[in-house]
Every structure is written in C-alpha cells, then in structure tokens.
Design an enzyme around this catalytic site. Structure first.
Site, mmCIF file in Angstrom:
data_model
loop_
_atom_site.group_PDB
_atom_site.id
_atom_site.type_symbol
_atom_site.label_atom_id
_atom_site.label_comp_id
_atom_site.label_asym_id
_atom_site.label_seq_id
_atom_site.Cartn_x
_atom_site.Cartn_y
_atom_site.Cartn_z
ATOM 1 N N GLU A 1 48.697 10.403 67.991
ATOM 2 C CA GLU A 1 49.593 9.254 67.818
ATOM 3 C C GLU A 1 49.401 8.225 68.936
ATOM 4 O OE1 GLU A 1 53.472 11.116 67.326
ATOM 5 O OE2 GLU A 1 53.086 11.383 65.187
ATOM 6 N N ASP B 1 55.292 18.279 60.367
ATOM 7 C CA ASP B 1 56.065 17.734 61.476
ATOM 8 C C ASP B 1 57.555 18.012 61.315
ATOM 9 O OD1 ASP B 1 56.802 16.382 63.703
ATOM 10 O OD2 ASP B 1 56.173 14.405 63.034
ATOM 11 N N GLU C 1 65.517 15.490 64.243
ATOM 12 C CA GLU C 1 64.840 14.280 63.777
ATOM 13 C C GLU C 1 64.842 14.172 62.251
ATOM 14 O OE1 GLU C 1 60.839 13.917 65.208
ATOM 15 O OE2 GLU C 1 60.434 12.114 64.034
HETATM 16 C C1 GCV Z 1 57.150 12.427 70.767
HETATM 17 C C2 GCV Z 1 56.788 13.040 65.559
HETATM 18 C C3 GCV Z 1 57.893 12.176 66.102
HETATM 19 C C4 GCV Z 1 57.445 11.473 67.369
HETATM 20 C C5 GCV Z 1 57.006 12.519 68.387
HETATM 21 C C6 GCV Z 1 55.874 13.340 67.744
HETATM 22 C C7 GCV Z 1 55.400 14.467 68.639
HETATM 23 O O1 GCV Z 1 55.748 12.254 65.086
HETATM 24 O O2 GCV Z 1 58.315 11.269 65.121
HETATM 25 O O3 GCV Z 1 58.528 10.716 67.865
HETATM 26 O O4 GCV Z 1 56.578 11.937 69.570
HETATM 27 O O5 GCV Z 1 56.333 13.911 66.548
HETATM 28 O O6 GCV Z 1 55.779 15.586 68.391
HETATM 29 O O7 GCV Z 1 54.648 14.206 69.553
#
Ligand code: GCV
Length: 702
Positions: A293, A372, A400
C-alpha cells in the site's frame, strides 16, 4: 475518520474491567507480598490500594521471611517452595511467565519464578474474585500458550490528512500523541498498561505501520519520548516496539539507497538499533510494513522480503530484538478487468517461496484471512505455509470492517474459531506433499491448529481498538474485544463466551443479574448478527470505499484494490478453484483444498469466497443463495431491534454511576439499528434488481 485528539480533555477514563469493586475479594483479606523485583513493587502497590479500599490488610515481606497467617500470599518462588518436577518452574527465571496457585482450606498462595508471572497470578486471583478463596483445595499451574502476546497501535504522531490521529481508530485520539507530539502526560498510557497486563499482554508497538515523516523520527530524535512511553509500560511487564520505515536510511540518514544488501545501509540500521537499545535496554524490536500500500520496501532494489527482513534482523540481533515483518503484501494497483490476478493469493505467492530464509529473530506477521479483516474469510493458508519460519497471527481488535465500534460486535467468538482452525482438519497424519509443490501441504507433524502453529513461533499480534475516549474503545462493549484478545493470547482454548462473562463480571460487579444476561443476549452472537446484515457468504468488501463504514455493494467493484464480488444478473462470487479459477483453493493442505475446491463441500459461509454461483444455487441450508441474502438481511435487522429493546430494559437496572456508559451504549445501538437497516435495504434492493428473483416471503424490498 476519528477526530483529532484534544490534549486538554480531562474526563476521567472509565476503569474498564478494573474498577475498585473488582478487587473487593482480594481487598477484604489479609494479603502478603514477598520478593524483590520491579513488578513485585507494582503488585504491592495494587494490593495496598485494594486492601485500603476494602478493609483488608497488606504486608510487604522480605525474601526469605515467613508468611504468617495471611489469606493470600503472593510470592516469588523461594528455595523452600520446592516446586515439583512437573511444575516446570525454576527459581528466578525472568522469562518464565507461569505461576502456581495453591489453595488450602481457603488460604491461597500464588508463586512464580518471575515477577511477571507473579503479576499474572495476582490478576488471576482478582478475576476469580471470591471463588479464588472458596474453591476446593487445589494446586494448579498456569502458563501462557505463547510468550509473544502483542498489540499494535496504528497511531500517528501528527494528525494525518486522511487517516486522522489513529488510522482506523474509532475511539477518539491517541493515548500516546497529541498536537503532533508525544503527550507530556502519559497517565492514560499507565492506566492502559495496567489494563493490558491484567489480560496478559506483554508487548505493544506504539505507532502506525504506515510510517509517515513525523513518525519515522521516533527512531532518531524522538527516542527520548519513546523512552518515556517505555517507562510507562515497564512496571506492567510490557515491552515497547516501534514501526519503522524501510526507507529510513535515506529519509532519516541521508543515504542514497535503502538497498538491503548495501553495507552502508546495514551499518546505518545497526547504529540506529544500538542507539535505541542504549536508551531503552528492554526495547522489543521493529515492526515493518514493506512494499505494501505504498510503503517502501526491498522490491525497489530487486530484493525480496527475506533480504529486507534479515537486514533489520541483523541490526537488532545483538540486543535480542525482534523484527515483525508483515505479510500483508499485494498489488493495490490491480486492473479490475483482469480476473487472473487474485489478491487472496498475494501473501502466499510472496512469502511461501521464502520459507527457510528468514533469520531466527524475524517473525512474519500474517493477517488471519487472505484479504483484509473481513467479517468472514477463510484462514490464511500462509499460516501453514512457512514451517521453517517464525509466524505470528495478526488479528484486528479495532473494528475497521466490523462496525467501527458503532456496532456491538463481540469478536471473541470469531478469533476463537480462527485459533481452533485445524489445517489438517483432524487428519491423523499429514498428507504427503505433492512432488514439486511449495504449498502448505508440507507442514510438519505436530500441532496443526492455528493456535498450535503460532504458539512456539511468532505468537499473536492484533491492532488495538483503544484511544483517549472516555470508555477507551468508543463503544463501551468494545472493551470486551480488547479484554478477550489478551485472554485468548494467554489461553487460545478458552471459551470465548466464558471470557465475555469474565469481562461483564469485572466491569459491572454487583450489577443486577439481568444486566449480565442482557449484555450476553446482545453480544454472544453479535458477530454472526453483523455478518447477517452485511456481506453474505464470505464475499466481503461491500463497504463504502475509503472510510469502510456502511453499505456500498459496488463501492470497490471497479477499483484497483483487488476486492471484487463479480455480481452480475446471473450470479455472484469469486472463482478461486484450481479447476477453473485463480487456484487459491489449492494453496491449502488436504483436506481443505478439496473441501474448498468443490461448491458441494465448501461451507456455506465461505461459498462466495471460493465460487461464482448462480443466485439459484442451493446451499447446504436448503435455501438458494438469493433467498439466503434476503432472509439473513431481514433477520439481522430484527436481531438488532431486539438488542435495542433488551438494552433499554436492562439499563434501568444499572447504578447511577453507570449513566454515561448506559447513554453511550444506547446511542451506539440506535446507530447500529439505523446502519443495519441501511445495509438490509441496500443489499436486498441491489440483489433483487440484479437477479430479478423475488423474495419468497414477499417482504418489502425497494
Ligand atoms: C495501516 C487495511 C487498512 C489500512 C491499514 C492496512 C494494513 O488496508 O484499511 O488502513 O494500514 O490494512 O494492515 O496495513
């Protein structure tokens, strides 16, 4: 996203599961604490406070002195304690976190070889309450399932434009940071450390794995502040870790490269680690999100994740430090038209070939599912694909994708199911690996459950849900998730509903019996309830993009994130079979690869994760997929309506000092009902319009 923290908020924090009254049974008694050691001082202070509040007496004894007629003795193991051959205890072993509880005619002795073990023994007695003293005579040994029981915080020092103070945080601001700095007053951190220690947590990473410019500097000029945070955790036996940026040698050190095979880069990391440990001798290690990411990583230099992780491992090795290296690596710039690329495969494809190459102090940290943190995913096959690597299970306590602490969702049951998952499904002997495969079929004999695989390996890690909110967790009921996570780290076999009962008993001591019953009624099956009204049958990701709250069936469908459901007028789901799909099902050892490969044997709750099927496909439940979607969404909302009614009756039995908590829960349940209704109507409407198949019960669908 969460609002920026206010450094001037003086509302006292809710005591969570450690109100003074939770200490009544200990506090009414004659308690002696014996031994030296930093944490023995912590225990002594706890006992002094409890006995002063509840009318008992407290004696601090020197090592070697007699214990007199105390009702409860908390003592480091001494020579005359003579642990038996089966106890596994040895005097003064700082790494041994176990404790022994001996009860003889109502008098209790807790012994441990280490002050940390004694602290855990003390909280064990607190948890038991009166039962600690009234139970039958006993000699019990308690030990954690794994030495690595960790929480990660996704807290930013500086408020991030998009992600706020705490990324995916739903509990106000950060307890560590405010106004772009580490807080001057760390008293909330001390209270937090106490709460965590009472559940058995022993490591905390204090900053976001997405390491932005300000946060990167915690490693260098921020070290004095990190040392202050470590000092707040230390009396509770908790070691601090930092998330670091792989590009730090360039961004902080001014080097021209961060290539893991470059000697100058290696030297920079060694010096950085030396400085950290010089300042914080019990520092835990670094957490790294690399090539994920947008975070920098070894791919930029044509290196792999073993090269990257081992670079940092060598730097921290002289200090017995650990590197938690995340396996959450995938292509987030995928073409949605391309059906051959499967995000679910990515961690396995990247990491399984590297098995055996990671240094001993590298822990590959694997999210529980291949995508995720969705409400329902299969277990990540990566957990069983690295038999020569230390592996940690990563869970998400922050909600989340599970209601963002606006919805009452107790995750203990979900985690328990994950921990109990057996990669060999009880098969007597491991299957013979197919020639030439590098998949998880060659997991070694031995424990093959998730809990067993991580226990003597990398342990457990989870993303914390705590913030500077009055109730710590936004929704007061989300405290139960933080509590249960710690307790499951200690004992993955614990009954999750029993743990919920523990949390209720400690948090609401003395409440009318109806209160505990009502909270159980709401929370026991709340994970399943959330699943009912949100994304069906393992399909996932039908949330609003970006903030991930509320329904948006096609929100992620035509995006680069690799999170698709492929619903069209005929059917829905992702074909991940070996025969006709992405092959993901084949990454599991037998018998799971066969079970998931066939729509006939795939469990209903994961059907759409593994198969694309027509809406008229008949589930094992006997319903068609489309009717299942309609029914579950109606049922989910009905359940939440019952939650609201149950709570509105129960809250009148709460004491006056719980009024703020009661009001907060009522507000959150009101929002949960609104949101669940929205989910129901959007999902049902979408699939009615898409499929054209009416609800057999003729209910209102828009
Ligand atoms: C910290 C998901 C979340 C991100 C997070 C990522 C991760 O994509 O939406 O906010 O980033 O996981 O676990 O690194």
């Amino acid at each position: 996203m969460n609002s920026p923290t206010s450094s001037t908020d003086t509302t006292p924090a809710h005591p969570a599961w450690l109100p003074s009254s939770a200490f009544a049974a200990v506090g009414r008694r004659r308690v002696a604490v014996r031994g030296d050691g930093a944490l023995v001082g912590t225990i002594a202070a706890e006992v002094a406070g409890a006995t002063a509040a509840h009318g008992g007496s407290f004696t601090r004894l020197d090592p070697g002195s007699g214990v007199g007629d105390a009702d409860l003795v908390l003592t480091l193991t001494e020579d005359d304690d003579a642990p038996g051959p089966d106890d596994g205890g040895s005097a003064c072993d700082a790494e041994d976190e176990s404790f022994r509880l001996l009860r003889d005619d109502g008098a209790v002795v807790v012994q441990s070889a280490s002050d940390r073990g004694l602290l855990y023994g003390f909280f064990h007695v607190v948890r038991l309450g009166e039962a600690a003293f009234t139970g039958p005579d006993a000699v019990e040994t308690h030990a954690p399932a794994t030495p690595l029981r960790m929480l990660d915080h996704w807290d930013n020092v500086a408020v991030h434009d998009v992600m706020g103070q705490v990324e995916r945080g739903y509990s106000g601001g950060s307890i560590f940071y405010a106004d772009g700095e580490v807080r001057a007053d760390l008293s909330r951190v001390e209270e937090y450390a106490r709460l965590l220690a009472s559940t058995g947590i022993n490591r905390v990473a204090i900053n976001n794995v997405n390491v932005h410019a300000r946060e990167a500097r915690l490693l260098t000029d921020g070290l004095p502040d990190v040392a202050r945070i470590a000092a707040a955790f230390r009396p509770w036996g908790i070691r601090v870790h930092l998330a670091v940026s792989f590009a730090a040698p360039m961004t902080l050190g001014g080097l021209p490269t961060a290539d893991p095979l470059d000697a100058g880069v290696a030297r920079w990391w060694r010096d950085a680690a030396d400085r950290v440990w010089a300042r914080i001798p019990d520092f835990g290690g670094f957490v790294v999100k690399a090539d994920s990411e947008g975070q920098p990583g070894p791919f930029a230099y044509g290196r792999d994740h073993a090269d990257g992780a081992n670079l940092l491992a060598a730097a921290v090795e002289p200090h017995d430090g650990l590197i938690h290296w995340r396996a959450f690596v995938y292509d987030h710039r995928q073409d949605w038209r391309d059906r051959s690329t499967d995000r679910a495969r990515a961690a396995h494809d990247n990491f399984a070939p590297l098995d055996g190459r990671f240094a001993d102090n590298v822990i590959v940290q694997v999210k529980h599912g291949p995508m995720d943190f969705q409400v329902r995913e299969p277990i990540s096959p990566v957990l069983a694909a690295l038999p020569r690597t230390r592996v940690a299970l990563e869970l998400q306590v922050t909600q989340e994708y599970t209601g963002q602490q606006k919805h009452a969702v107790y995750l203990g049951r979900a985690w328990s199911e994950i921990l109990r998952f057996d990669f060999l499904a009880g098969a007597a002997t491991p299957p013979v690996p197919e020639p030439g495969t590098t998949t998880s079929s060659d997991i070694p004999p031995g424990p093959t459950t998730v809990a067993g695989l991580v226990a003597n390996s990398g342990g457990l890690v989870a993303v914390s849900n705590a913030g500077d909110d009055e109730f710590w967790t936004g929704h007061p009921f989300a405290q139960a998730n933080l509590y249960a996570y710690g307790r499951l780290c200690w004992d993955p076999a614990a009954d999750p509903v029993g743990l919920l009962g523990e949390w209720i008993a400690m948090t609401f001591p003395g409440a009318a019996p109806g209160v505990a019953g009502a909270i159980h009624e709401i929370l026991d099956d709340s994970w399943e309830t959330y699943e009912l009204y949100t994304a069906p049958l393992g399909v996932g990701f039908m949330v609003r993009p970006g903030h991930h709250y509320g329904p948006d069936v096609d929100g992620y469908e035509y995006t680069p994130w690799g999170t698709y459901h492929f619903a069209d007028r005929d059917g829905i789901g992702v074909d991940r079979t070996v025969a006709t799909g992405t092959g993901f099902a084949g990454l599991y050892p037998s018998p799971w690869r066969e079970i998931y490969e066939s729509a006939e044997t795939c469990p209903d709750e994961l059907l759409l994760f593994f198969h694309h099927v027509p809406y008229t496909h008949v589930l094992h439940s006997g319903k068609t997929v489309i009717q299942h979607i309609y029914d579950t969404h109606f049922e989910g909302v009905e359940r939440v309506e019952r939650f609201v009614a149950t709570w509105s009756e129960a809250r009148s039995s709460l004491p006056a000092d719980a009024a703020r908590l009661a009001a907060r829960v009522t507000d959150r349940l009101t929002e949960q009902l609104r949101s669940a209704t929205d989910w129901r109507d959007q999902l049902n409407t979408y699939f009615l319009r898409k499929s054209g198949v009416p609800d057999t019960h003729g209910r209102t669908i828009h």
